[in-house]
Design a protein around this motif. Sequence first.
Motif, PDB file in Angstrom:
ATOM      1  N   ALA A 255      48.314  44.594  47.315  1.00  0.00           N
ATOM      2  CA  ALA A 255      46.943  44.684  46.792  1.00  0.00           C
ATOM      3  C   ALA A 255      46.703  43.571  45.776  1.00  0.00           C
ATOM      4  O   ALA A 255      45.628  42.946  45.756  1.00  0.00           O
ATOM      5  N   ASN A 256      47.704  43.315  44.918  1.00  0.00           N
ATOM      6  CA  ASN A 256      47.586  42.215  43.949  1.00  0.00           C
ATOM      7  C   ASN A 256      47.485  40.869  44.651  1.00  0.00           C
ATOM      8  O   ASN A 256      46.682  40.004  44.273  1.00  0.00           O
ATOM      9  N   ARG A 258      46.262  40.240  47.557  1.00  0.00           N
ATOM     10  CA  ARG A 258      44.924  40.098  48.136  1.00  0.00           C
ATOM     11  C   ARG A 258      43.906  39.702  47.067  1.00  0.00           C
ATOM     12  O   ARG A 258      43.045  38.843  47.289  1.00  0.00           O
ATOM     13  N   ARG A 259      44.016  40.351  45.902  1.00  0.00           N
ATOM     14  CA  ARG A 259      43.093  40.031  44.818  1.00  0.00           C
ATOM     15  C   ARG A 259      43.285  38.589  44.343  1.00  0.00           C
ATOM     16  O   ARG A 259      42.323  37.865  44.117  1.00  0.00           O
ATOM     17  N   TRP A 260      44.535  38.173  44.217  1.00  0.00           N
ATOM     18  CA  TRP A 260      44.816  36.806  43.779  1.00  0.00           C
ATOM     19  C   TRP A 260      44.420  35.794  44.861  1.00  0.00           C
ATOM     20  O   TRP A 260      43.953  34.698  44.551  1.00  0.00           O
ATOM     21  N   ARG A 261      44.611  36.191  46.121  1.00  0.00           N
ATOM     22  CA  ARG A 261      44.274  35.278  47.225  1.00  0.00           C
ATOM     23  C   ARG A 261      42.776  34.962  47.230  1.00  0.00           C
ATOM     24  O   ARG A 261      42.361  33.847  47.583  1.00  0.00           O
ATOM     25  N   THR A 262      41.961  35.927  46.826  1.00  0.00           N
ATOM     26  CA  THR A 262      40.519  35.693  46.738  1.00  0.00           C
ATOM     27  C   THR A 262      40.205  34.551  45.778  1.00  0.00           C
ATOM     28  O   THR A 262      39.341  33.703  46.049  1.00  0.00           O
ATOM     29  N   GLU A 263      40.938  34.495  44.667  1.00  0.00           N
ATOM     30  CA  GLU A 263      40.733  33.414  43.696  1.00  0.00           C
ATOM     31  C   GLU A 263      41.223  32.077  44.253  1.00  0.00           C
ATOM     32  O   GLU A 263      40.625  31.030  44.004  1.00  0.00           O
ATOM     33  N   GLN A 277      46.540  35.748  34.780  1.00  0.00           N
ATOM     34  CA  GLN A 277      46.676  37.200  34.853  1.00  0.00           C
ATOM     35  C   GLN A 277      47.125  37.784  33.517  1.00  0.00           C
ATOM     36  O   GLN A 277      47.861  37.160  32.764  1.00  0.00           O
ATOM     37  N   ASP A 298      44.188  36.189  53.701  1.00  0.00           N
ATOM     38  CA  ASP A 298      43.663  37.511  53.376  1.00  0.00           C
ATOM     39  C   ASP A 298      43.788  38.453  54.562  1.00  0.00           C
ATOM     40  O   ASP A 298      44.137  39.621  54.399  1.00  0.00           O
ATOM     41  N   SER A 305      49.232  45.324  54.341  1.00  0.00           N
ATOM     42  CA  SER A 305      48.892  46.493  53.529  1.00  0.00           C
ATOM     43  C   SER A 305      48.692  47.725  54.386  1.00  0.00           C
ATOM     44  O   SER A 305      49.136  48.830  54.032  1.00  0.00           O
TER      45      SER A 305
END
Length: 340
Positions: A255-256, A258-263, A277, A298, A305
């Motif tokens: 999950a982390n 995915r969130r970081w990949r967005t950035e 972070q 992603d 996931s």
Amino acid sequence: MTALKAHEVARFVTRPDIADGIFLAYGPDAGLVRETAQRLIRKLSGDDPDAASIVTLDGATVDADPSILAVEAKTISLFGGKRIVRVRGAGKSLVMTLTELRDNLQGAAIVLEAGNLPPRDALRALVEAARNGRALPCYPDSDEALQTLIRETFNQQGIRVDADVVALLREILGNDREITRRELEKLSLYAATSKQLTHEDVLLLCADNGMMVIDAIIDAAAGGHAEKLELALNRALSSGVDPQRLLAMSTIHFANLRRWRTEVDAGKTPRAVLDGQRPKPHFSRAGALEQQLRLWSDNALATASARILQTTGDTRRRPALADAGLRRALLAICMMAAAH
């Protein structure tokens, strides 16, 4: 007046300049205080330590009856050996008795152990001012001192260590000398036959580091390192790590990612994303996490996931298959990472 600096204590203990007197080991590192007192007593015991007469008193006992210290210090050894009185948990209640004893020790040595005493503490001031008194400050090890201790311990045992073992232990161990010694003794015993200590051995054996073991497993899976994954899983599961905990932490990790990949997809570099972070990921994992952000898209992270969530549900319904389900899921994810 004799007030040693902290860095002078180790040398003093190996070659004390007086054999009779009052010695005060004090400081915030209780383990180092005890170790310093023990080493000093061994040195003061002389060439025939078995003949030495060593009496150990508890601070509370002496507080209740301060005269007991004077009685023990003045009692002549039946076998003619060195008379040493050790007082654990020493406090200011001893000041009056020590004031009377300091110039008339009759060949005895009094070794006191105390906590962190300020410069104006009456006990510390008395010992520092006494002609035959030595105050030995015991403060937490510096990084350099701890790394030297680790290297020397393994070198003395003839144990070869992986290049990153010393740095890893520095991160794992705190600054209490007693805990450090206990952990190093455990590792030395483990490697007594093989004479080899690996990164994985340290992660497995250092009891309070379950998260580091889990990180090693997750990073091996997400980084596409099948051999490391298999080894880490075997050791973790054989030592009782809960498969459900591993699955839960894997869920959080992806999950982390995915969130970081967005950035990253928005234009940031993986390093910039990780540096931003809070809390910041531990520096020892920075390289692995950067690699994972470069490997995974992603869509692929979403697939991974989903696989972990499906395995979590299946193994909760059928706990007997938890180990096997965990292995299959993480190996599948590892193969996805390796294919990128």
